[in-house]
Design a protein around this motif. Structure first.
Motif, PDB file in Angstrom:
ATOM      1  N   GLU A   1      -6.840 -76.620  -6.907  1.00 20.63           N
ATOM      2  CA  GLU A   1      -6.854 -77.873  -6.155  1.00 20.63           C
ATOM      3  C   GLU A   1      -5.555 -78.628  -6.386  1.00 20.63           C
ATOM      4  N   ALA A   2      -5.047 -79.236  -5.326  1.00 19.90           N
ATOM      5  CA  ALA A   2      -3.762 -79.923  -5.434  1.00 19.90           C
ATOM      6  C   ALA A   2      -3.834 -81.102  -6.388  1.00 19.90           C
ATOM      7  N   GLN A   3      -4.835 -81.952  -6.198  1.00 20.18           N
ATOM      8  CA  GLN A   3      -5.022 -83.103  -7.086  1.00 20.18           C
ATOM      9  C   GLN A   3      -6.472 -83.558  -6.959  1.00 20.18           C
ATOM     10  N   GLY A   4      -7.383 -82.847  -7.620  1.00 20.49           N
ATOM     11  CA  GLY A   4      -8.811 -83.095  -7.481  1.00 20.49           C
ATOM     12  C   GLY A   4      -9.251 -84.352  -8.213  1.00 20.49           C
ATOM     13  N   GLU A   5      -9.832 -85.302  -7.457  1.00 24.88           N
ATOM     14  CA  GLU A   5     -10.259 -86.563  -8.062  1.00 24.88           C
ATOM     15  C   GLU A   5     -11.653 -86.991  -7.622  1.00 24.88           C
ATOM     16  N   ALA A   6     -12.350 -86.206  -6.820  1.00 23.23           N
ATOM     17  CA  ALA A   6     -13.654 -86.616  -6.305  1.00 23.23           C
ATOM     18  C   ALA A   6     -14.668 -85.502  -6.519  1.00 23.23           C
ATOM     19  N   VAL A   7     -15.929 -85.891  -6.817  1.00 25.25           N
ATOM     20  CA  VAL A   7     -16.985 -84.902  -7.000  1.00 25.25           C
ATOM     21  C   VAL A   7     -18.312 -85.525  -6.591  1.00 25.25           C
ATOM     22  N   ALA A   8     -19.168 -84.721  -5.928  1.00 22.43           N
ATOM     23  CA  ALA A   8     -20.431 -85.240  -5.413  1.00 22.43           C
ATOM     24  C   ALA A   8     -21.492 -84.147  -5.419  1.00 22.43           C
ATOM     25  N   PRO A   9     -22.510 -84.247  -6.282  1.00 24.08           N
ATOM     26  CA  PRO A   9     -23.654 -83.330  -6.191  1.00 24.08           C
ATOM     27  C   PRO A   9     -24.504 -83.677  -4.970  1.00 24.08           C
ATOM     28  N   ASP A  10     -25.188 -82.667  -4.410  1.00 20.90           N
ATOM     29  CA  ASP A  10     -26.058 -82.943  -3.266  1.00 20.90           C
ATOM     30  C   ASP A  10     -27.510 -82.595  -3.586  1.00 20.90           C
ATOM     31  N   GLY A  11     -28.388 -82.759  -2.599  1.00 29.64           N
ATOM     32  CA  GLY A  11     -29.818 -82.553  -2.796  1.00 29.64           C
ATOM     33  C   GLY A  11     -30.242 -81.113  -2.913  1.00 29.64           C
ATOM     34  N   ARG A  12     -29.331 -80.162  -2.706  1.00 28.42           N
ATOM     35  CA  ARG A  12     -29.647 -78.733  -2.837  1.00 28.42           C
ATOM     36  C   ARG A  12     -29.216 -78.164  -4.185  1.00 28.42           C
TER      37      ARG A  12
ATOM     38  N   GLY B   1       2.095 -83.096  -1.551  1.00 26.96           N
ATOM     39  CA  GLY B   1       3.163 -82.355  -0.907  1.00 26.96           C
ATOM     40  C   GLY B   1       2.770 -81.997   0.510  1.00 26.96           C
ATOM     41  N   LEU B   2       2.803 -80.704   0.827  1.00 27.95           N
ATOM     42  CA  LEU B   2       2.443 -80.236   2.164  1.00 27.95           C
ATOM     43  C   LEU B   2       0.990 -79.773   2.255  1.00 27.95           C
ATOM     44  N   THR B   3       0.217 -79.936   1.159  1.00 29.72           N
ATOM     45  CA  THR B   3      -1.189 -79.531   1.148  1.00 29.72           C
ATOM     46  C   THR B   3      -2.066 -80.711   1.537  1.00 29.72           C
ATOM     47  N   ALA B   4      -2.919 -80.528   2.540  1.00 26.35           N
ATOM     48  CA  ALA B   4      -3.772 -81.610   3.025  1.00 26.35           C
ATOM     49  C   ALA B   4      -4.909 -81.887   2.052  1.00 26.35           C
ATOM     50  N   ALA B   5      -5.460 -83.095   2.129  1.00 24.53           N
ATOM     51  CA  ALA B   5      -6.695 -83.398   1.406  1.00 24.53           C
ATOM     52  C   ALA B   5      -7.784 -82.446   1.895  1.00 24.53           C
ATOM     53  N   ALA B   6      -8.729 -82.105   1.005  1.00 24.81           N
ATOM     54  CA  ALA B   6      -9.728 -81.096   1.362  1.00 24.81           C
ATOM     55  C   ALA B   6     -10.989 -81.278   0.531  1.00 24.81           C
ATOM     56  N   VAL B   7     -12.076 -80.696   1.038  1.00 27.00           N
ATOM     57  CA  VAL B   7     -13.352 -80.653   0.329  1.00 27.00           C
ATOM     58  C   VAL B   7     -13.770 -79.198   0.177  1.00 27.00           C
ATOM     59  N   THR B   8     -14.221 -78.836  -1.026  1.00 24.60           N
ATOM     60  CA  THR B   8     -14.800 -77.523  -1.281  1.00 24.60           C
ATOM     61  C   THR B   8     -16.221 -77.699  -1.801  1.00 24.60           C
ATOM     62  N   VAL B   9     -17.016 -76.630  -1.720  1.00 26.49           N
ATOM     63  CA  VAL B   9     -18.410 -76.676  -2.148  1.00 26.49           C
ATOM     64  C   VAL B   9     -18.667 -75.519  -3.107  1.00 26.49           C
ATOM     65  N   VAL B  10     -19.398 -75.813  -4.186  1.00 29.53           N
ATOM     66  CA  VAL B  10     -19.855 -74.781  -5.118  1.00 29.53           C
ATOM     67  C   VAL B  10     -21.380 -74.729  -5.033  1.00 29.53           C
ATOM     68  N   PRO B  11     -21.951 -73.758  -4.319  1.00 31.21           N
ATOM     69  CA  PRO B  11     -23.417 -73.690  -4.209  1.00 31.21           C
ATOM     70  C   PRO B  11     -24.067 -73.439  -5.570  1.00 31.21           C
ATOM     71  N   GLY B  12     -25.183 -74.111  -5.824  1.00 30.77           N
ATOM     72  CA  GLY B  12     -25.960 -73.843  -7.020  1.00 30.77           C
ATOM     73  C   GLY B  12     -25.359 -74.314  -8.325  1.00 30.77           C
TER      74      GLY B  12
END
Length: 350
Positions: free
Chosen positions: A258-269, A280-291
């Motif tokens: 991750e370029a500069q990871g500063e956010a995290v959110a668990p979900d209901g699953r 830099g040239l890397t856009a902001a993004a969201v990734t998911v880790v199932p389980g």
């Protein structure tokens, strides 16, 4: 590597670790380039219906609502309340959004601020003061009892703070009390702007929603990993319960590259959603880790005890990641200019 870890778990009786992070979406909206806080809102057992997000910085209190399918902005929740440096976002028991205006890059603020934006009605403003001097804080957890916890960005041993008295809406600041510290285990995950020190620098927090599949957990993240602290089954996730959980052994969830990871959110699953700023040239993004959360709450989960001794790391200035990103972009621009110049010289010499 995942296959090896799963085999090791089978041989030792420990549960398997969660799978790796899966890209969810890139965020093209320039207003969200400095994504620093994320909430995944939806019913228990289902995919999030919406994200709420905040960005690093000042101005007035504002949270964005995003469609999880593509991270397009679908709305905002805001109030004409001045803020200095918003760093994280929490979800209260009544659906209210808690903005953590707690960043303090230069350790100069006399007080910090929590701004509460309910689904309807006026905002609430809670000013707070640290008992041990200014602290840079980028992680917020809001208990089911509406009591917030702040976790500072000290590399190595992060202080955990809670209000020493009931919160006031306006008026004089309420003093915080240091109630615990978190010493994150070693991690070899690569990524982020600070190298090895960034793996023990807390940059965000989150709490599983009530009724989540597989149980609930408090989550702290660094530039390279999320650390999932399981909560006891059945009971409410009060501030007291969160403090107790943060003293236990967490499950590591790598968030490499991750370029500069500063956010995290668990979900209901039981999944974990991770947000990274643009860099830099890397856009902001969201990734998911199932389980990810479910893997921490099962019996024999492969959690890692916190070290007994605090590792020796320098606490880097909070402005360093941004400066590093600007330097990287500048280097790319200079390299591009040099390449164009050399190309032009070659053409003229022909």
């Amino acid at each position: 590597m995942t296959a090896v870890l799963c085999l090791t778990g089978a041989l030792t009786g420990a549960a398997a670790p969660p799978p790796g992070a899966i890209p969810a979406c890139s965020i093209d909206d320039p207003r969200l380039a400095e994504l620093s806080g994320l909430v995944a809102e939806g019913p228990p057992g289902a995919a999030p219906q919406r994200y709420h997000a905040v960005v690093d910085g000042g101005g007035t209190a504002r949270a964005f609502t995003l469609d999880p399918a593509g991270c397009a902005v679908t709305g905002t929740r805001q109030a004409d309340v001045p803020v200095t440096d918003v760093e994280d976002l929490g979800l209260g028991p009544g659906g209210e959004l808690w903005l953590a205006d707690t960043g303090d890059n230069g350790a100069r603020r006399g007080s910090v601020r929590l701004v509460v934006l309910p689904p309807a009605g006026p905002p609430r403003v809670h000013d707070l003061v640290h008992p041990d001097g200014p602290r840079d804080v980028e992680a917020l957890l809001v208990g089911d009892d509406g009591v917030p916890l702040l976790v500072d960005k000290t590399t190595g041993a992060a202080g955990v703070y809670r209000p020493a008295a009931p919160l006031r809406d306006g008026g004089d600041p309420v003093e915080l009390r240091r109630v615990a510290q978190v010493v994150l285990p070693w991690s070899g995950t690569g990524g982020g702007p600070l190298g090895a020190a960034g793996s023990r620098t807390v940059t965000g927090g989150g709490l599983s929603p009530a009724g989540a599949d597989g149980g609930r957990a408090a989550v702290l993240r660094t530039y390279t990993d999320a650390w999932v602290f399981p909560l006891p089954a059945g009971g409410p996730a009060t501030a007291d319960a969160l403090v107790t959980a943060l003293g236990g052994a967490p499950l590591p969830v790598p968030l490499p590259g991750e370029a500069q990871g500063e956010a995290v959110a668990p979900d209901g699953r039981g999944a974990l959603h991770s947000g990274s700023e643009a860099r830099g040239l890397t856009a902001a993004a969201v990734t998911v880790v199932p389980g990810a959360v479910s893997a921490a709450t099962v019996p024999q989960a492969p959690v890692v005890p916190q070290p007994a001794a605090v590792p020796e790391y320098r606490t880097y200035p909070s402005w360093l990641p941004a400066a590093g990103g600007a330097a990287a972009l500048g280097a790319l621009l200079v390299a591009g200019a040099v390449a164009m110049s050399l190309h032009g010289r070659r053409r003229r010499s022909r």
